[in-house]
Design an enzyme around this catalytic site. Structure first.
Site, PDB file in Angstrom:
ATOM      1  N   ASP A   1      -6.728   1.021   0.510  1.00  0.00           N
ATOM      2  CA  ASP A   1      -7.049   1.399   2.394  1.00  0.00           C
ATOM      3  C   ASP A   1      -8.025   0.736   2.688  1.00  0.00           C
ATOM      4  OD1 ASP A   1      -8.366   3.926   1.323  1.00  0.00           O
ATOM      5  OD2 ASP A   1      -7.226   4.973   3.261  1.00  0.00           O
ATOM      6  N   LYS A  19       1.354  -1.434   0.247  1.00  0.00           N
ATOM      7  CA  LYS A  19       0.051  -0.053  -0.200  1.00  0.00           C
ATOM      8  C   LYS A  19       0.543   1.087   0.271  1.00  0.00           C
ATOM      9  CE  LYS A  19      -2.125   1.682   3.161  1.00  0.00           C
ATOM     10  NZ  LYS A  19      -2.331   2.134   4.247  1.00  0.00           N
TER      11      LYS A  19
END
Ligand code: SF4
Length: 212
Positions: free
Chosen positions: A138, A120
């Site tokens: 997210d 991420k």
């Protein structure tokens, strides 16, 4: 959900969020990298408060190393997990200096090889610092993609793959921030603000709340 609806959802979000950008304050890829690492399980506001004092003193790998662990912790001790975050930032600063000439690398492979940098974080850096059409997922994006039906998935990787597949190219660069900001301020976790949501008529969530 069909593609026409997906396109309409993204067009509406883009019209209401004219500046889809991170709320973290940064001026260079290295500052963004530090800010993103600090932001894990912490608020952007808290991170901005800390980096407002840290960056004028140390905003390069060499300057962070010069601060040392105790020195760095003084600036970030208001942030959750600051001990491990400080260690990661120091370790990656050393690698950036030794292997990358003090610069943040621009490939996923090199980014993910840095301590404290997972998929991420690497995606956020590629997208936000280097303008690549990479979609980082997210918790906000995961929630919005599933609720709306834009790209449902059982885990973040499935949602990421779905967004990559279904989001029209024109929105690939901005979809990350469009969905984060929509999730942060409108499609919030506990009680989504469907009554003031610009995509309420398109969203396929069966439990909308606050509608007249
Ligand atoms: S209608 Fe409600 S559930 Fe759907 S995107 Fe908007 S806020 Fe989220």
């Amino acid at each position: 959900m069909n593609q026409a609806k997906r396109k309409l959802i993204l067009e509406r979000l883009a019209a209401t969020i004219p500046n889809p950008a991170t709320e973290l304050h940064y001026a260079t890829p290295f500052e963004l990298l530090v800010a993103v690492i600090l932001s894990a399980q912490s608020t952007d506001k808290g991170v901005n408060k800390a980096t407002a004092k840290l960056f004028p003193v140390a905003n390069t790998p060499a300057a962070i190393l010069a601060l040392g662990e105790e020195g760095l912790k003084e600036y970030i001790k208001t942030i959750g997990f600051y001990n491990s975050k400080a260690r990661h930032i120091l370790a990656l600063s050393r690698i950036l200096l030794d292997k990358h000439g003090g610069r943040v690398p621009e490939t996923r492979e090199e980014l993910e090889a840095l301590p404290g940098v997972g998929r991420k974080t690497a995606s956020v850096i590629l997208n936000t610092a280097f303008g690549q059409s990479v979609i980082a997922v997210d918790r906000h994006i995961f929630r919005v993609a599933n609720r709306t039906g834009l790209a449902p998935g059982r885990n973040v990787l499935e949602v990421e793959r779905g967004l990559e597949k279904y989001v029209p190219d024109a929105f690939k660069k901005d979809v990350h921030h469009l969905l984060i900001l929509h999730g942060r301020y409108t499609c919030i976790a506990r009680k989504p603000r469907c009554g003031s949501c610009v995509i309420a008529d398109l969203c396929e969530y069966p439990h909308k709340s606050g509608l007249a």
